[in-house]
Write a protein that holds these residues in place. Structure first.
Motif, PDB file in Angstrom:
ATOM      1  N   UNK A  32       0.849  -1.178   0.000  1.00 38.07           N
ATOM      2  CA  UNK A  32       0.000   0.000   0.000  1.00 38.07           C
ATOM      3  C   UNK A  32       0.893   1.238   0.000  1.00 38.07           C
ATOM      4  N   UNK A  33       0.371   2.354  -0.503  1.00 44.32           N
ATOM      5  CA  UNK A  33       1.156   3.581  -0.536  1.00 44.32           C
ATOM      6  C   UNK A  33       0.988   4.352   0.764  1.00 44.32           C
ATOM      7  N   UNK A  34       2.079   4.914   1.240  1.00 41.89           N
ATOM      8  CA  UNK A  34       2.087   5.672   2.480  1.00 41.89           C
ATOM      9  C   UNK A  34       2.970   6.901   2.304  1.00 41.89           C
ATOM     10  N   UNK A  35       2.618   7.968   3.004  1.00 39.29           N
ATOM     11  CA  UNK A  35       3.410   9.199   2.958  1.00 39.29           C
ATOM     12  C   UNK A  35       4.671   9.037   3.795  1.00 39.29           C
ATOM     13  N   UNK A  59       7.899   7.517   8.168  1.00 39.53           N
ATOM     14  CA  UNK A  59       6.661   7.293   7.417  1.00 39.53           C
ATOM     15  C   UNK A  59       5.558   6.865   8.349  1.00 39.53           C
ATOM     16  N   UNK A  60       4.352   6.917   7.849  1.00 45.63           N
ATOM     17  CA  UNK A  60       3.203   6.480   8.625  1.00 45.63           C
ATOM     18  C   UNK A  60       1.935   7.067   8.067  1.00 45.63           C
ATOM     19  N   UNK A  61       0.849   6.770   8.744  1.00 43.72           N
ATOM     20  CA  UNK A  61      -0.441   7.339   8.375  1.00 43.72           C
ATOM     21  C   UNK A  61      -0.912   8.202   9.532  1.00 43.72           C
ATOM     22  N   UNK A 104       0.949  12.475  -0.944  1.00 47.80           N
ATOM     23  CA  UNK A 104      -0.381  11.877  -1.046  1.00 47.80           C
ATOM     24  C   UNK A 104      -1.258  12.282   0.133  1.00 47.80           C
ATOM     25  N   UNK A 105      -0.630  12.809   1.213  1.00 53.22           N
ATOM     26  CA  UNK A 105      -1.398  13.219   2.377  1.00 53.22           C
ATOM     27  C   UNK A 105      -0.658  14.377   3.063  1.00 53.22           C
ATOM     28  N   UNK A 106      -1.158  15.603   2.883  1.00 53.67           N
ATOM     29  CA  UNK A 106      -0.485  16.792   3.425  1.00 53.67           C
ATOM     30  C   UNK A 106      -0.494  16.810   4.947  1.00 53.67           C
ATOM     31  N   UNK A 107      -1.574  16.329   5.560  1.00 53.47           N
ATOM     32  CA  UNK A 107      -1.649  16.327   7.028  1.00 53.47           C
ATOM     33  C   UNK A 107      -0.582  15.405   7.623  1.00 53.47           C
ATOM     34  N   UNK A 108      -0.441  14.217   7.074  1.00 52.38           N
ATOM     35  CA  UNK A 108       0.585  13.283   7.550  1.00 52.38           C
ATOM     36  C   UNK A 108       1.973  13.845   7.313  1.00 52.38           C
ATOM     37  N   UNK A 109       2.179  14.491   6.172  1.00 54.03           N
ATOM     38  CA  UNK A 109       3.479  15.087   5.864  1.00 54.03           C
ATOM     39  C   UNK A 109       3.842  16.152   6.889  1.00 54.03           C
ATOM     40  N   UNK A 110       2.879  16.984   7.272  1.00 52.46           N
ATOM     41  CA  UNK A 110       3.116  18.008   8.299  1.00 52.46           C
ATOM     42  C   UNK A 110       3.475  17.368   9.631  1.00 52.46           C
TER      43      UNK A 110
END
Length: 121
Positions: A32-35, A59-61, A104-110
Motif C-alpha cells: 500500500x502507498x504511504x506518505x 513514514x506512517x499514516x 499523497x497526504x499533506x496532514x501526515x506530511x506536516x
C-alpha cells in the motif's frame, strides 16, 4: 593448460547467473502507498557501484505511530525533507521501498516534519 581450462570454466559458469533483486520480485497487491519524508542522507562511494546513497526516512499514516526506515544503495536523487511516497507491505509494515517523490497526504506530511524536528532537538 589447466589454468586456461579453469579460467574458462569460471567465466562461463558465472555468465549464467541471474541477478535476483528482491525489490523487483514482489506482488503489487501486497503493498500500500504511504506518505514519508527523507530525514537523513548518507553518501558512499565504491569503485564497483560509484556513488550510492542511503536514505533514512520517517513514514506512517494519520492513525498509526510513525516508523523509520532505511533504503540502501539507492540511485534516487533526493534531499533532506523531500516528501516521498513509500510502498509498505500490508502484512509487515517494516518492509518498505521508496516508490517516488511526492505528496499523497499533506496532514501526515506536516506531522512527519514536526516529529523530525522534535527528534533532532
Amino acid at each position: 593448460m589447466n589454468r586456461i581450462f579453469i579460467l574458462t570454466f569460471l567465466i562461463l559458469s558465472s555468465c549464467g547467473k541471474g541477478n535476483s533483486d528482491s525489490k523487483t520480485d514482489f506482488n503489487e497487491s501486497d503493498f500500500t502507498q504511504t506518505q514519508g519524508i527523507i530525514t537523513e542522507i548518507e553518501n558512499g562511494f565504491s569503485y564497483s557501484e560509484k556513488f550510492k546513497r542511503t536514505y533514512h526516512y520517517a513514514y506512517g499514516t494519520e492513525f498509526d505511530t510513525k516508523l523509520y526506515g532505511i533504503e540502501k544503495n539507492s540511485d534516487l536523487i533526493l534531499n533532506v525533507d523531500d516528501p516521498i511516497i513509500l510502498l509498505v507491505n500490508k502484512t509487515d509494515r517494516t518492509k518498505t521501498y521508496i516508490a517516488q517523490r511526492g505528496i499523497i497526504n499533506k496532514k501526515t506530511l506536516t506531522e512527519l516534519k514536526n516529529i523530525d524536528k522534535t527528534k533532532v532537538e
